[in-house]
Design an enzyme around this catalytic site. Structure first.
Site, PDB file in Angstrom:
ATOM      1  N   HIS A  72       6.235  10.161  13.265  1.00  0.00           N
ATOM      2  CA  HIS A  72       7.352   9.258  13.544  1.00  0.00           C
ATOM      3  C   HIS A  72       7.180   8.757  14.968  1.00  0.00           C
ATOM      4  O   HIS A  72       7.156   9.531  15.913  1.00  0.00           O
ATOM      5  CB  HIS A  72       8.698   9.974  13.385  1.00  0.00           C
ATOM      6  CG  HIS A  72       9.867   9.041  13.501  1.00  0.00           C
ATOM      7  ND1 HIS A  72      10.442   8.428  12.405  1.00  0.00           N
ATOM      8  CD2 HIS A  72      10.538   8.584  14.594  1.00  0.00           C
ATOM      9  CE1 HIS A  72      11.432   7.650  12.804  1.00  0.00           C
ATOM     10  NE2 HIS A  72      11.517   7.721  14.129  1.00  0.00           N
ATOM     11  N   CYS A  73       7.063   7.433  15.112  1.00  0.00           N
ATOM     12  CA  CYS A  73       6.713   6.849  16.409  1.00  0.00           C
ATOM     13  C   CYS A  73       7.958   6.265  17.080  1.00  0.00           C
ATOM     14  O   CYS A  73       8.550   5.314  16.566  1.00  0.00           O
ATOM     15  CB  CYS A  73       5.662   5.747  16.224  1.00  0.00           C
ATOM     16  SG  CYS A  73       5.136   4.992  17.773  1.00  0.00           S
TER      17      CYS A  73
END
EC number: 2.3.1.225
Length: 311
Positions: free
Chosen positions: A100-101
């Site tokens: 998850h960026c």
């Protein structure tokens, strides 16, 4: 022209990375109402796993938990496809989840991993172009060759910002290029996938060329464009358990010769999906990463190419 071309591709790929919704497992991986009731009645243990095994017998899954159990998500109430993980931020299971960026406020997974790679590539080129064209004015700043105005401090700030982003982006882009070449996600690089015979860090690697094609697709004209062209549906992946790492033993630890003979040369009862299976059968298979003739036979006829038999 070069500046605006790089800037346009950077914005396009960044936009696609942010606004492409992560893909979730299809309905066939969700438990039916009756199966959910059975799970609720059964205590955790062998009976619980037996319900999951019956539900997963026709699904193309080849990986297990560290304890050898069926991978099941309690929150989403589904059997996890291979390479699927539950994101605590999105609160859903993401197909081929990489991470998850926070920079894109989105999960990077099967649906947008190609866009994320292109975003890193074009942002790196964009910063390098700015640093290179700003360098001559940056040198003049220190040699008093610029007019004594406030604008000269903008020159210094611009060069430092572009140079620092170039360094950080080059390391991140290089790392993800290595992941693509090995057919790994960031999660799999830190924790290798577990198959029925045990852990195998190269279980999904098909050779450099095929690993690239799995992410970028078969048509090279789309490789540099933020257009979805990845192969498959994200729920099933061809797997070849060939140990190409010289530091990794050819026989997985804890696997007896009897078990190896009974399992290693069997193929899953349900074949891979059509969109992925051609990677196992075309004439160029397995020749990219090794010159060993024992590993260079095409297709699935080579007994060294083993896939997990899910029953």
């Amino acid at each position: 022209m070069a500046y605006h071309l790089l800037f346009g591709m950077f914005v396009w790929s960044y936009w696609k990375t942010i606004f492409t919704l992560p893909m979730n497992p299809s309905k066939e991986f969700h438990l039916s109402y009756a199966e959910k009731e059975l799970l609720e009645r059964e205590p955790r243990g062998e009976a619980h796993q037996e319900v999951l095994r019956r539900a997963a017998k026709d699904l193309p899954i080849y990986t297990r938990t560290m304890s050898g159990a069926i991978r099941y998500c309690d929150r989403c109430q589904l059997i996890k496809p291979d390479r699927c993980h539950h994101c605590s931020v999105c609160d859903k299971c993401i197909l081929k989840m990489d991470h998850h960026c926070p920079w894109v406020n989105n999960c990077v997974g099967f649906s947008n991993y190609k866009f994320f790679l292109l975003f890193l590539a074009y942002s790196l080129l964009y910063c390098l172009f700015i640093a290179a064209t700003d360098l001559q004015y940056f040198i003049k700043f220190w040699t008093n060759g610029l007019p004594d105005t406030q604008a000269k401090f903008h020159i210094m700030f611009l060069f430092f910002a572009a140079a620092m982003f170039s360094v950080s982006l080059s390391s991140l882009f290089g790392y993800h290029c290595w992941l693509v070449s090995k057919n790994k996600s960031t999660l799999e690089a830190f924790r290798s996938p577990v198959f029925r015979h045990g852990t195998d860090k190269n279980g999904f690697s098909l050779g450099f060329s095929k690993n690239m094609r799995q992410v970028f697709g078969d048509e090279k004209k789309y490789w540099l464009l933020p257009i979805f062209s990845s192969l498959g549906d994200g729920c099933s992946f061809p797997t070849c358990l060939v140990n190409q790492d010289p530091e990794q033993p050819s026989t997985p630890a804890g696997l007896s010769s009897t078990a190896k003979n009974s399992e290693n040369h069997q193929f899953p009862a349900k074949p891979l999906r059509e969109s992925q299976s051609h990677l196992l059968t075309d004439s160029q298979s397995w020749t990219e990463s090794s010159t060993n003739p024992g590993k260079c036979k095409a297709g699935m006829s080579n007994p060294a190419l083993t896939m997990e038999n899910e029953t």
